[in-house]
Design a protein around this motif. Sequence first.
Motif, PDB file in Angstrom:
ATOM      1  N   ILE A   1       0.785  -1.079   0.060  1.00 35.73           N
ATOM      2  CA  ILE A   1       0.055   0.024  -0.024  1.00 35.73           C
ATOM      3  C   ILE A   1       0.980   1.406   0.086  1.00 35.73           C
ATOM      4  CG2 ILE A   1      -1.623   1.311   1.473  1.00 35.73           C
ATOM      5  CD1 ILE A   1      -2.818  -1.266   2.408  1.00 35.73           C
ATOM      6  N   ASN A   2       1.814   1.336   0.813  1.00 38.07           N
ATOM      7  CA  ASN A   2       2.744   2.321   0.971  1.00 38.07           C
ATOM      8  C   ASN A   2       3.531   2.524  -0.391  1.00 38.07           C
ATOM      9  OD1 ASN A   2       1.989   2.860   3.673  1.00 38.07           O
ATOM     10  ND2 ASN A   2       3.726   1.754   4.427  1.00 38.07           N
ATOM     11  N   ARG A   3       3.831   1.685  -1.001  1.00 37.99           N
ATOM     12  CA  ARG A   3       4.760   1.595  -2.350  1.00 37.99           C
ATOM     13  C   ARG A   3       3.882   2.315  -3.403  1.00 37.99           C
ATOM     14  NH1 ARG A   3       9.479  -0.626  -3.781  1.00 37.99           N
ATOM     15  NH2 ARG A   3       9.989  -0.176  -1.784  1.00 37.99           N
ATOM     16  N   ALA A   4       2.559   1.800  -3.271  1.00 44.37           N
ATOM     17  CA  ALA A   4       1.605   2.041  -4.629  1.00 44.37           C
ATOM     18  C   ALA A   4       1.423   3.821  -4.374  1.00 44.37           C
ATOM     19  CB  ALA A   4       0.516   1.289  -4.186  1.00 44.37           C
ATOM     20  N   ILE A   5       1.159   4.187  -2.928  1.00 41.33           N
ATOM     21  CA  ILE A   5       0.975   5.602  -2.810  1.00 41.33           C
ATOM     22  C   ILE A   5       2.127   6.419  -3.327  1.00 41.33           C
ATOM     23  CG2 ILE A   5       0.392   7.253  -0.932  1.00 41.33           C
ATOM     24  CD1 ILE A   5      -1.179   5.021   0.523  1.00 41.33           C
ATOM     25  N   GLU A   6       3.071   5.907  -2.906  1.00 40.79           N
ATOM     26  CA  GLU A   6       4.503   6.672  -3.477  1.00 40.79           C
ATOM     27  C   GLU A   6       4.504   6.662  -4.771  1.00 40.79           C
ATOM     28  OE1 GLU A   6       7.906   4.399  -1.573  1.00 40.79           O
ATOM     29  OE2 GLU A   6       7.156   4.751   0.435  1.00 40.79           O
TER      30      GLU A   6
END
Length: 473
Positions: free
Chosen positions: A75-80
Amino acid sequence: MLQIYNTLSRSKQVFKPIEPGKVKLYVCGMTVYDFCHIGHARVLIVFDMVVRWLRASGYEVIYVRNITDIDDKIINRAIENGEPIAALTQRFIDAMHADSEELGLMHPDHEPRATDYIMQMQGIIGRLIEKELAYEGENGDVNFAVRLFPGYGRLSGKSLDDLNAGERVAVSGGKRDPLDFVLWKSAKAEEPEDTRWHSPWGEGRPGWHIECSAMSCDLLGEHFDIHGGGADLQFPHHENEIAQSEGALYGQEHKSSDAPFVNYWMHNGHIRVNEEKMSKSLGNFFLIRDVLKQFDPEVLRFFMLRAHYRSPINYSDAQLEEARAGLVRLYTALSQVSLSNPPADLHAAWVQRFADAMNDDFNTPEAIATLFDLASEINRVQGEEKTQLAHTLKALSANLHFLQRDPIHFLQAGSRGSEAGLSAEYIEEQIAARLSAKQAKDFAAADLIRKSLLEQGVVLEDKAGGITEWRKS
């Protein structure tokens, strides 16, 4: 008779499948938010070896290796990146498959994705709530009540008192006890829509541990033979898998006489880099695809399997060069014999010695030592015995997925980092020039050519009949 070291019993045990002749195996796979590194390579190669040997031993194997395609890191990587979850995970799934293909790995029989098993996860969570082993916290999370499950800590050898003493996390609004773990995470307002699913407990997503219970039980049943993964998963991931799987099945009245979730737990050892733990912060973090730019995939596989799967392993370029030298020695033995017409039978004594090693908890170091001794014997003998031993070497190595290429092609390929070196055409021209010099009795010129090629990484070997073969060092 195959023996497997069972992490749960901390001992080697004779392997007895639940269903005669069949093995059901589940291995924890990748979390797909980045490229695979050499730590992933080890678990992939180790269990590829396990499956190959089980099948060579006559078992019908159902091999399941999951994909985690939803968790906080993803999730964090996709948001980044500003991209949808599905686009991110598919890109790295494709990259993982490309790495696996280059390593020569068999594809699992089933490769379930966590996001395809949300309903099954919710089903297990519902059963745990019914059996009062799980509860909904004030923040909307559903948690597993660790202290209510009898025998928690058996796999890792950790007692609840030890765990409690080491627990530094304060009880949040969602947990009644700091030891409890999340089964279902309540959706946060700031999280993207593609990170949440409807459930009886509101919108949210599964916790990490529950996914493997749902996928393994759905594909292999609530009681299966072998569960594998890296040593880092032993606690808390695999410990929690046992608790939630057996808890859903038996509740709080779980007895030691009840059939376990899994009969045999296998864990491969850690990888260290130059005797330090591999980590991005230390700058010693190596991706599979980067390593394979310099080293042949067979060399990486050989490096991984020359250590016992349970042992820690130290990674370095020097170790890989040493592994390549070992493969060169084995391929050199094969190169002496035509492998086009296999004999009627392999050499029984060498076959038995290899099998004894592999049946001793997949003892690949001893199995590879057998291959080296066999290569030495090939170098010593002549005639039909030499041919039989060479075919035996190739057949036994196939169980580890070694030595299946044309020996001359492998020996002349050299290291991948040396691909820009001397061409085969140039080397052949130099060999021809050396032959001419020898015929003219200009032995100094012939020696100079040999020395020059050697300095450039090419080894010449003169054979009977005036033939000169070459390989890259």
